[in-house]
Design a protein around this motif. Structure first.
Motif, short mmCIF file in Angstrom:
data_model
loop_
_atom_site.label_atom_id
_atom_site.label_comp_id
_atom_site.label_asym_id
_atom_site.label_seq_id
_atom_site.Cartn_x
_atom_site.Cartn_y
_atom_site.Cartn_z
N VAL A 102 -20.79 -101.91 -7.03
CA VAL A 102 -19.32 -102.02 -6.48
C VAL A 102 -18.03 -100.90 -7.08
N GLY A 103 -17.65 -101.36 -8.93
CA GLY A 103 -17.03 -101.24 -9.88
C GLY A 103 -16.37 -99.94 -9.32
N ALA A 104 -17.92 -98.68 -9.71
CA ALA A 104 -17.43 -96.77 -9.57
C ALA A 104 -16.91 -96.10 -8.38
N MET A 105 -17.73 -97.20 -7.18
CA MET A 105 -17.03 -97.35 -5.67
C MET A 105 -15.63 -97.17 -5.76
N LEU A 106 -15.51 -98.50 -6.05
CA LEU A 106 -13.14 -99.48 -5.43
C LEU A 106 -13.03 -97.90 -6.61
N ALA A 107 -13.31 -97.88 -7.04
CA ALA A 107 -12.45 -96.58 -8.24
C ALA A 107 -12.44 -95.55 -7.24
N GLU A 108 -14.20 -95.05 -7.07
CA GLU A 108 -13.23 -94.12 -6.29
C GLU A 108 -12.80 -94.19 -4.92
N MET A 109 -12.64 -95.69 -4.83
CA MET A 109 -11.46 -95.40 -3.10
C MET A 109 -9.93 -95.38 -3.55
N PRO B 293 -23.16 -94.77 -7.14
CA PRO B 293 -21.63 -94.52 -6.51
C PRO B 293 -21.10 -94.28 -6.11
N GLU B 294 -20.39 -92.98 -6.70
CA GLU B 294 -18.65 -92.89 -7.08
C GLU B 294 -19.44 -91.41 -6.29
N LEU B 295 -20.80 -91.16 -6.67
CA LEU B 295 -20.88 -89.88 -5.45
C LEU B 295 -21.41 -90.28 -4.14
N ALA B 296 -21.61 -91.89 -4.15
CA ALA B 296 -22.03 -91.63 -2.36
C ALA B 296 -20.78 -92.33 -1.65
N VAL B 297 -19.66 -92.58 -2.36
CA VAL B 297 -18.22 -92.65 -1.94
C VAL B 297 -17.38 -91.16 -1.30
N GLY C 172 -21.19 -107.58 2.44
CA GLY C 172 -22.46 -106.53 3.17
C GLY C 172 -23.39 -105.71 1.69
N ASP C 173 -22.78 -104.31 2.36
CA ASP C 173 -23.62 -103.45 0.87
C ASP C 173 -22.34 -103.45 -0.02
N ALA C 174 -23.01 -102.75 -0.87
CA ALA C 174 -21.89 -102.33 -2.09
C ALA C 174 -20.29 -101.64 -1.32
N ARG D 149 -10.22 -93.46 -12.05
CA ARG D 149 -11.13 -92.82 -13.55
C ARG D 149 -11.85 -94.48 -13.40
N VAL D 150 -12.97 -94.67 -13.11
CA VAL D 150 -14.33 -95.59 -13.77
C VAL D 150 -14.57 -95.56 -15.36
#
Lengths: 330, 242
Positions: free
Chosen positions: B126-133, A106-110, B88-90, B137-138
């Motif tokens: 979702v959690g890791a994506m949200l952290a990146e956004m 997920p991190e890479l995907a973003v 929608g998607d994650a 750090r997750v």
């Protein structure tokens, strides 16, 4: 030439068997695509060598060495993997859907604006596209992932390689890569990690090819010692249903099912497990399922390949004796 | 301290979930709070009780999430926010959550808590994506959380054991089973929660889905079970497959 990047995982100098399966899956896809190269990246602590000899097939293997990788560090891995990906200009990334991959994907995907197929199975080519399947609703619904982006990331369900068979000639060529400097990443400098191994000698149940799992029908923690003996005999591991874990008989790390692990062993023996939907969600990928239960109407029998109705407290000791005889241990 | 906890409604997976003409039919399913989000909400409230914090519960999607937000309020969250719009998607879910979190009156979060994964999609992305956004750090799959002076001491459960991690706040944490035992909400708490508003936040994420799932079918988990007659047969079967 297309480039496929595989993020590999190793423990103490050995590539995880489930991770090596992902590498083979990528080799298979690369063959089907024609003009494609498989590039691996793996993080190691100091002094680990020879990983390339454990991987079948040509390509390259980027080894990122840092003493902090003595414990899994998805946080450090992200920048290293991104660096290699951009360096080789990989269009597809494959990795295991492990505790590392579930963060890294997920991190890479973003970062890369890539589509992400999480916990995917049956990786394959269809109409010139790389696709894989998804399991939703605790494994009750199956669908197909289609990624609508130029770059694609697949985190693969352990043990789910459709073409894990077959073999490839050669081994990848190693290149060393150093960890990028990471100034100013929030929280980075303050992160300290040490690992406490709470699972005793059992290790990672996901790597097991034979699992003996016990449920409420085992009646208590003592019953599990019967499973442990047979597991040792067969070279397998002990698992548990949610009931057994909730009762405190076994640790959560052994729980199999919707709120536990998903496993795909060659042989799964379910003892005193009723077969609730949430448990079945964790064993869909098992090769052969054998069920032992005192209740002839237990739903597990409908989801098993072989079944025996009986009391586990009578069956298991007898089973151990018979297996010992057959294996010449008596 | 400001703690944001993300929660979502999922169908109770013990209920009947069918696929009709390639579309999932949830008409016979009851919606519940995602079990992993219960651990997240409980931990947020526990941290509030021991360390002092404002807890904002956030969900995105349709009205089906309102009951889940009310449950979070009944468990002890201070305010609830629903980012209205389609799921929608994650990636889109995470983007929507990030947009809502950016508008919260209590300001930037010190801790964002999410469940490890949703039992509906099973992705855990979702959690890791949200952290990146959010630029956080997750630290995922936590089973123990202690916060002292802006620094978190955590234990996470990974395949080989428990990993102890220390990190400075702000952080995003995802909750694993075993983190705590979610409290039951009593009638009084539920009634009080009903009086609190669920703040609607407009979220317009004008981006396309990056990940699509099509060709949905029901999974038949049934196998052809051969019933065996004796323990000897079981032993023979095991030996031939081991």
């Amino acid at each position: 030439m297309r480039k496929f990047l595989v993020v590999l995982e190793q423990r103490e100098g050995v590539v995880l068997s489930r991770s090596a399966e992902v590498w083979k899956d990528a080799q298979r896809i690369a063959c089907e695509c024609g003009d494609a190269e498989v590039v691996g990246v793996v993080a190691v602590p100091a002094g680990i060598n020879g990983l390339e000899s454990q991987l079948e097939g040509n390509g390259r293997l980027f080894v990122v060495e840092d003493e902090r990788f003595a414990s899994p560090r998805p946080d450090l891995l992200l920048d290293a993997v991104e660096g290699v990906l951009l360096k080789v200009d990989a269009e597809c990334v494959f990795m295991l859907h492990s505790s590392s991959g579930a963060d890294l994907g997920p991190e890479l995907a973003v970062r890369l604006e890539a589509g992400l197929a999480s916990d995917a199975l049956d990786l394959r080519m269809e109409d010139g596209e790389i696709v894989a399947d998804a399991l939703l609703y605790a494994g009750g619904v199956r669908g197909r992932y289609r990624l609508e982006t130029l770059r694609k990331i697949f985190t693969l369900r352990p043990g789910s390689g459709a073409g894990a068979g077959g073999s490839f000639e050669g081994n990848p060529i190693v290149e060393a890569v150093s960890l990028p400097e990471q100034p100013g990443v929030s929280g980075m400098l303050g992160v300290l990690v040490e690992e406490l191994v709470a699972h005793g000698e059992a290790g990672d149940i996901g790597e097991a090819e034979i699992i003996l799992a016990g449920g409420r029908g085992m009646g208590g923690p003592e019953g599990f010692s019967m499973l442990e003996s047979i597991a040792v005999l067969l070279g397998g591991r002990v698992g548990a249903s949610r009931s057994a874990v909730d009762e405190g008989w076994r640790p959560h790390a052994e729980q199999i099912g919707q709120t536990g692990r998903t496993v795909a062993p060659r042989l799964y023996i379910a003892c005193g497990i009723s077969g609730a939907v949430q448990h079945l969600a964790g064993i869909g990928g098992a090769g052969t399922i054998v069920a032992l239960n005192s209740d002839p109407d237990a739903p597990i029998f409908a989801a098993a390949d072989y079944g025996l109705v009986g009391d586990v407290h009578e069956v298991l000791p007898r089973l151990q004796d018979l297996l010992e005889e057959r294996m010449g241990k008596k | 301290m400001h703690i944001v906890v993300c929660c979502t409604a999922v169908p109770d997976t013990a209920s009947r979930i069918d696929v009709v003409d390639g579309v999932v039919d949830l008409s016979r399913a009851s919606m519940v709070m995602n079990p992993y989000d219960e651990y997240a909400v409980e931990e947020a409230v526990r941290l509030k009780e021991c360390c002092g914090a404002t807890v904002s519960a956030v969900a995105v999607g349709g009205a089906e999430h309102k009951d889940v937000l009310r449950k979070a309020l009944a468990m002890g969250a201070d305010e609830a926010f629903l980012g209205e719009g389609q799921s929608g998607d994650a990636y889109l879910v995470a983007m929507s959550l990030a947009r809502v979190i950016a508008t919260l009156p209590a300001g930037k979060p010190d801790i964002v808590l999410c469940g490890k994964l949703s039992v509906q999609s099973g992705r855990g992305a979702v959690g890791a994506m949200l952290a990146e956004m959010l630029g956080l750090r997750v630290i995922s799959r936590v089973v123990q959380v202690d916060v002292v002076d802006g620094r978190a001491r955590l234990e996470r459960e990974i395949e080989t054991g428990r990993q102890r991690v220390e990190a400075d706040l702000p952080l995003l944490l995802t909750a694993e089973k075993g983190l705590n035992v979610p409290r039951k909400t009593n009638i009084k708490a539920v009634m009080l929660a009903k009086k609190k508003p669920i703040h609607a936040v407009t979220v317009s994420v004008a981006e396309a889905q990056r990940t699509v799932v099509d060709r949905l079918t029901s999974v038949d988990r049934r196998r052809n079970c051969r019933m065996l007659a004796s323990v000897e047969d079981v032993a023979a079967t095991i030996m031939s497959h081991a």
